[in-house]
Motif scaffolding. Structure first.
Motif, PDB file in Angstrom:
ATOM      1  N   VAL A  16       0.831  -1.418  -0.064  1.00  0.00           N
ATOM      2  CA  VAL A  16      -0.340   0.019  -0.034  1.00  0.00           C
ATOM      3  C   VAL A  16       1.051   1.233   0.083  1.00  0.00           C
ATOM      4  O   VAL A  16       0.692   2.118  -0.392  1.00  0.00           O
ATOM      5  CB  VAL A  16      -0.813   0.114   1.223  1.00  0.00           C
ATOM      6  CG1 VAL A  16      -1.765   1.287   1.418  1.00  0.00           C
ATOM      7  CG2 VAL A  16      -1.810  -1.004   1.179  1.00  0.00           C
ATOM      8  N   SER A  20      -0.105   3.882  -2.613  1.00  0.00           N
ATOM      9  CA  SER A  20      -0.709   5.348  -2.112  1.00  0.00           C
ATOM     10  C   SER A  20      -0.247   6.109  -1.435  1.00  0.00           C
ATOM     11  O   SER A  20      -0.626   7.034  -1.115  1.00  0.00           O
ATOM     12  CB  SER A  20      -2.254   4.735  -1.694  1.00  0.00           C
ATOM     13  OG  SER A  20      -1.959   4.104  -0.404  1.00  0.00           O
ATOM     14  N   SER A  35      -3.415   3.364   8.010  1.00  0.00           N
ATOM     15  CA  SER A  35      -3.472   2.829   6.555  1.00  0.00           C
ATOM     16  C   SER A  35      -4.874   2.324   6.437  1.00  0.00           C
ATOM     17  O   SER A  35      -6.012   1.942   7.273  1.00  0.00           O
ATOM     18  CB  SER A  35      -2.687   1.561   6.401  1.00  0.00           C
ATOM     19  OG  SER A  35      -2.938   0.835   5.231  1.00  0.00           O
ATOM     20  N   GLU A  37      -5.832   0.155   4.622  1.00  0.00           N
ATOM     21  CA  GLU A  37      -6.089  -1.219   4.294  1.00  0.00           C
ATOM     22  C   GLU A  37      -6.606  -1.896   5.617  1.00  0.00           C
ATOM     23  O   GLU A  37      -7.191  -3.164   5.418  1.00  0.00           O
ATOM     24  CB  GLU A  37      -4.511  -1.911   4.321  1.00  0.00           C
ATOM     25  CG  GLU A  37      -4.039  -1.648   2.953  1.00  0.00           C
ATOM     26  CD  GLU A  37      -4.401  -2.482   1.989  1.00  0.00           C
ATOM     27  OE1 GLU A  37      -4.977  -3.823   2.031  1.00  0.00           O
ATOM     28  OE2 GLU A  37      -4.544  -2.016   0.762  1.00  0.00           O
ATOM     29  N   GLY A 312      -6.290   4.302  -2.583  1.00  0.00           N
ATOM     30  CA  GLY A 312      -6.042   4.228  -1.091  1.00  0.00           C
ATOM     31  C   GLY A 312      -6.712   5.293  -0.041  1.00  0.00           C
ATOM     32  O   GLY A 312      -6.521   4.885   0.930  1.00  0.00           O
ATOM     33  N   ARG A 412     -10.191   1.638  -4.379  1.00  0.00           N
ATOM     34  CA  ARG A 412      -9.502   0.477  -4.449  1.00  0.00           C
ATOM     35  C   ARG A 412      -9.242   0.124  -6.035  1.00  0.00           C
ATOM     36  O   ARG A 412     -10.638  -0.070  -6.412  1.00  0.00           O
ATOM     37  CB  ARG A 412      -9.558  -0.775  -3.701  1.00  0.00           C
ATOM     38  CG  ARG A 412      -9.239  -0.696  -2.435  1.00  0.00           C
ATOM     39  CD  ARG A 412      -7.781  -1.097  -2.031  1.00  0.00           C
ATOM     40  NE  ARG A 412      -7.541  -1.241  -0.641  1.00  0.00           N
ATOM     41  CZ  ARG A 412      -6.748  -0.013   0.144  1.00  0.00           C
ATOM     42  NH1 ARG A 412      -6.385   1.090  -1.050  1.00  0.00           N
ATOM     43  NH2 ARG A 412      -6.426   0.276   1.247  1.00  0.00           N
TER      44      ARG A 412
END
Length: 428
Positions: A16, A20, A35, A37, A312, A412
């Motif tokens: 990631v 991003s 993050s 994520e 991201g 994403r």
């Protein structure tokens, strides 16, 4: 994060960072765990949204056979061609679709039309004149909108005086329902709700500690920015920058301040006309923090214009994205929308659909002689009206009961992915 999903998150962080720049490289001083994520790992399914959408009991038309039905109109007020139209067009199209489908069924006591007034760029100055055009048309029995808070603020009293019901699908400034307008209703959560929950998302879910908040000084942006700042502080985060800057083409000065403050997350409270530019200039200057925005930023243009800088990013919105929903009714709406308009339903489309359906139900209940007064009475007394986005009941101030929902979306692979609501993510 305490769940097994966070173990997967650790392995994903390095990828990631390359794509991003969501987290700083070693030695950058950024708090660990910050993050988007996290949200992908914590993605929540939403089966509870799969509810049947029902309208009020149909009132059969009393027209004599062969006699033409009377035409009545639902008004619409918002930016349809200006810089912020990306946030409004989709709800307008959803209303068009709702009117078209209602007429096609053939069981309405009247023929419906949608009368749209284009408040280009969404500013407050032209709005009163456009509102007066809707008011002056006696066939207009209700108004979807206004779309933005500033234009709503300067038109609410006019609609009140005319007895014309207005239900906004997207105006989120919390003060709007404090004016005592009997004709104004809001179909989604306010900036206080969205911003008030954002601190939990930033600090507790994402693990970000040093936060920079930039707002565009608009009625909407300044209010949301303040709510975000307050909620981050409440959750124990450090607001290293809190600054307002009017829309411009050069954000490098404030971005330099963000980078100097070593923020691990940048929140932009403004509109989609500027958000992708802020994100791009932040990345171009070497900014590596996670980029976040509110509902004003969540338009398709954020992805198309932001390009790699958008990847991201995390966007919050009190709106349901029907393309990301697993509810059958939302999926059908999304498919019907794409079939008619050739593009995916964008932000506030589902809310625009719901508001249109409320007005259609009100007109149906009023029969061939529906009036502004009968529509206002129906809307005021609305009970358990099931929409795509929520079940509608009103508080005494005309906010949605139990509508304190803030959805979280992550960009994403060039599209918005629904991660869940902030409340759901905080429980994982």
């Amino acid at each position: 994060m305490r769940s097994k999903r966070l173990l997967l998150l650790v392995a994903a962080l390095s990828a990631v960072a390359v794509i991003s720049g969501a987290c700083a490289q070693e030695g950058g001083g950024q708090a660990g765990g910050c993050s988007s994520e996290d949200l992908q790992a914590l993605q929540v399914s939403r089966p509870e949204l799969a509810k049947d959408f029902t309208l009020a009991k149909a009132v059969r038309p009393s027209n004599v056979l062969g006699q033409a039905k009377k035409t009545v109109k639902i008004g619409f007020l918002g930016d349809l061609t200006g810089a912020n139209s990306n946030l409004v067009v989709s709800s307008n199209r959803a209303a068009q679709l709702a009117v078209e489908q209602a007429n096609a069924k053939g069981d309405l006591p009247v023929t419906l039309e949608l009368r749209s007034e284009d408040n280009k760029d969404g500013g407050p100055d032209p709005a009163p004149g456009l509102a007066q055009r809707l008011i002056s048309d006696p066939a207009v029995l209700g108004v979807i909108g206004p779309a933005f808070s500033g234009e709503t603020k300067v038109t609410g009293a006019l609609f009140e005086q005319a007895g014309l019901t207005a239900i906004s699908q997207s105006a989120t400034n919390p003060d709007l329902t404090k004016n005592g307008w009997k004709t104004f209703f809001r179909a989604l959560a306010t900036d206080d709700v969205q911003g008030g929950q954002t601190g939990t998302l930033i600090v507790d879910v994402l693990g970000c500690k040093k936060v920079a908040v930039i707002n565009d000084k608009s009625e909407y942006g300044a209010g949301l920015g303040k709510a975000v700042v307050d909620s981050v502080k409440r959750e124990g985060g450090d607001v290293v920058l809190d600054e307002g800057i009017e829309p411009t083409t050069d954000y490098t000065s404030v971005i330099d301040s963000v980078i100097a403050a070593d923020a691990d997350l940048v929140h932009y409270s403004g509109y989609v006309a500027q958000a992708p530019l802020v994100a791009k200039q932040y990345r171009d200057k070497g900014g590596e923090g996670l980029f976040m925005g509110g509902d004003g930023d969540k338009g398709a243009a954020f992805i198309t214009e932001g390009a790699d800088a958008a990847e991201g990013a995390v966007l919050t919105c009190p709106c349901l994205d029907p393309n990301a929903s697993d509810a059958p009714d939302a999926q059908k709406f999304a498919a019907d929308y794409k079939a008619k308009f050739g593009s995916e339903a964008d932000i506030y489309s589902a809310e625009g659909w719901d508001v249109a359906q409320i007005f259609i139900a009100a007109i149906r209940a009023g029969g061939a002689n529906a009036t502004r007064a009968s529509v206002l009475e129906f809307v005021t007394n609305l009970k358990d009206f099931k929409g795509l986005t929520k079940t509608f009941n009103w508080t005494p101030e005309h906010e949605v009961v139990g509508g304190e929902i803030t959805y979280v979306y992550v960009v994403r692979d060039g599209s918005f992915k629904l991660a869940g609501t902030i409340d759901e993510l905080a429980k994982e």
